[in-house]
Design an enzyme around this catalytic site. Sequence first.
Site, PDB file in Angstrom:
ATOM      1  N   HIS A 159     -16.395   3.107  29.731  1.00  0.00           N
ATOM      2  CA  HIS A 159     -17.415   2.892  28.712  1.00  0.00           C
ATOM      3  C   HIS A 159     -17.055   3.608  27.410  1.00  0.00           C
ATOM      4  O   HIS A 159     -17.324   3.108  26.320  1.00  0.00           O
ATOM      5  CB  HIS A 159     -18.774   3.373  29.218  1.00  0.00           C
ATOM      6  N   GLU A 181      -3.450 -17.931  34.357  1.00  0.00           N
ATOM      7  CA  GLU A 181      -3.131 -16.548  34.719  1.00  0.00           C
ATOM      8  C   GLU A 181      -2.362 -16.475  36.035  1.00  0.00           C
ATOM      9  O   GLU A 181      -1.736 -15.455  36.328  1.00  0.00           O
ATOM     10  CB  GLU A 181      -4.420 -15.727  34.852  1.00  0.00           C
ATOM     11  N   ASP A 217      -2.571 -10.820  33.025  1.00  0.00           N
ATOM     12  CA  ASP A 217      -2.545 -11.122  34.454  1.00  0.00           C
ATOM     13  C   ASP A 217      -1.320 -11.946  34.825  1.00  0.00           C
ATOM     14  O   ASP A 217      -0.685 -11.718  35.853  1.00  0.00           O
ATOM     15  CB  ASP A 217      -3.819 -11.862  34.874  1.00  0.00           C
TER      16      ASP A 217
END
Length: 760
Positions: free
Chosen positions: A374, A616, A640
């Site tokens: 965060h 991906e 990814d």
Amino acid sequence: MTGKNDKTSAWGGSRRLLKLLRDQMKGKSTNQERLAQTVNLIARDMNAEVCSIYVMRRGEYLELAATMGLKPEAVYQTRLHKGEGIVGQCAALALPMAVSDAPRHPNFAYRPETGEEPYQSMLGVPILRSGRVLGVIAVQNVTHRHYDEEEVEALETIAMVLAELIAGGALSVSALEAESSKEELEKPDRIKGLCLNEGMGIGEAVFHNRGIVINRIIADDIDEEVERLEKTVKEMRSSIDEMLTRTDIAAMGEQREVLETYRMFAEDRGWVGKITEAIRVGGMTAEAAVQKIQNETRSRMSKISDPYLRERLADLDDLANRLLHHLLDLDEDKPELPDEFVLLARTLGPAELLDYDWDRLKGVILEEGSPTAHVALVAQALELPIIGRCRDVLTRVREGDMVVLDASHDQVFVRPKDDVLRTLRTSVKDKKLRWEEVSAAKELAPVSLDNQRISLNVNVGLLMDLPHMHAAGADGVGLYRTEVPFMVRKSLPDVSEQTELYRKAMDRAEGKPVVFRTLDVGGDKVLPYWSSIAEENPAMGWRAIRIGLDRPALLRQQLRALIRACAGRQLDVMFPMISETAEFKAARALLDRELEREKTIGGTLPEKIRVGAMLEVPALIWQLIPLCKEVDFLSVGSNDLLQFVFATDRGNTRLARRYDALSPGVLKMMRNIAETTHKAGVDLSLCGDMAGQPIEAMALIGCGFKSLSMPAQQVPDAKKMVRSLNVDSIKEFITGLLEKPDHSVRSELENYAKTANVVI
């Protein structure tokens, strides 16, 4: 220890021991004498033949600092690497270890100089403070003894006392460190890390140290401590509410989406209940109980493999530290900070970052941290450079040292020499000037020297990111991560909440296209209100579209909200982690059902709908031709895709630079994808780290990509690169690199850019 089946009597003995330790520490003994007295007291109270204290040294090894029962000459001679032996494993895991038959334990490490042959059982407890292992207390017995829960808890509490005494200077193990370590702290240093938000910052090192030292462990009146805790929790919650309504924070709008999770933790009754229980059962003061639960939570969560859940530990640390701050009345004594400073911490919560003066704060350096933290999201909103995973930074840097944070290149310069510092200051100034120059020319289109238009878009996850799109002069949003608001809320947002959120995104885009990616949760992105099952390979597990198809109600609700939010406007939606054409068709069928539903109830449909897929998973490359018949556009998720292509965990720092995106194999793959989609008439873009680096972006354009999406702060440099590039020339140059057997062709591309005057 007597009365082991009687919790009260067991704790009573430990309370007596703690008071004896307190009295002992008030004397005028030397540090070594205090250590010797401590092990004697513990051994006597716990009916143990041996008690030893090991201290953690620089270099991640434990040294025997005091013992009662082992040979005295082993002190400062016996050393164990972290993870070696039962004591070393206790330190490595930061967890207690109780073993009834130590010599047969697979981690047993025999040290002949200690004379520990007769002792069969062992109990080891880490000495923890602020998540750092300072050492280990170990007791041993001749018999095969089974240490019970009360004995473990008693030794943990004693370890807490020792940790606080160490922090407070009453038992300074740092005085035992070698003189050479002081010399090391005078030299220039360079520390590698992981970029959490790009940029450069220069300033004096300031440690995020709230000065928390707990001097009172044992409660005189338990009911009074419980009442004190309840009163302080209310005060803390009120102060958090006040902070969130401050004008400067409230003006950030969706900054609150991150901070609401922090408020949720503060209101968690289970957390407060555990602290209350520690007071009532353990006889602790309120602050000691907070510290105990904080240590237990750290130990438990640090072993969780899910990176997102582990990052929530920083939020919990933030909250526990704030509660301790209130309990110890530390708010009044805040030190004056330098005019320009860089903040250093092990971890940091989002609210803690907001406590500092943003004008003076030039960057953040963390020993831990990840892009999902965060605090990283808040730093992005503040345009503040932040770098994580800087190993041992808190021991390699001193308060007041000059540090240069170069997050863009994953490094920190500590105590740089004057000439190096001047160069770095010039670099920071040049970056600022370049940003101002490009911002002033934001209306200039990214058109190449041979008049080819390249679309430059931004990746966003919160509404507060959208103003940066306009400031950078981007064409639109190439990737709107819809999962971020889901991840920072205390409960699943319903259709109306989602509709309002997506409508605001469309409004703030002011007519520019917004490509919404449906929920990409699972893997390292876990919703806090969902129970999850640990997976050995979460990145390749139950995530993204796999969850959406297995839980169609969840995906249908999101699609319903997107349809309503884009009523009368263009809807661009793409599905993540598509592994085969059949998956895309199944997801598209759910969208068609929701469109039919909205039409049936008389709702207004989007004016135009474009549906795409994220590429991906490598398997999809071999289904591109049939897939292109189904999709309106395709977006390559390079992060990814490359970790799957190279079979490397992108979160593993050992592998972070092992393979290069600018390898011939990757470029050939990208060229093939571009050629296939171009023949099929399908729009192609790329969103990921490759798009945001000018040299990689240049290579992608040479492979045939005409649309790239990146963080907003990277758009200006990408635009300057495009405006200095001849697209046909770089395409021809790339063709000559595709069959090379080299690990990377980065140097060839850099030489090309230099020769062709391409700005990278």
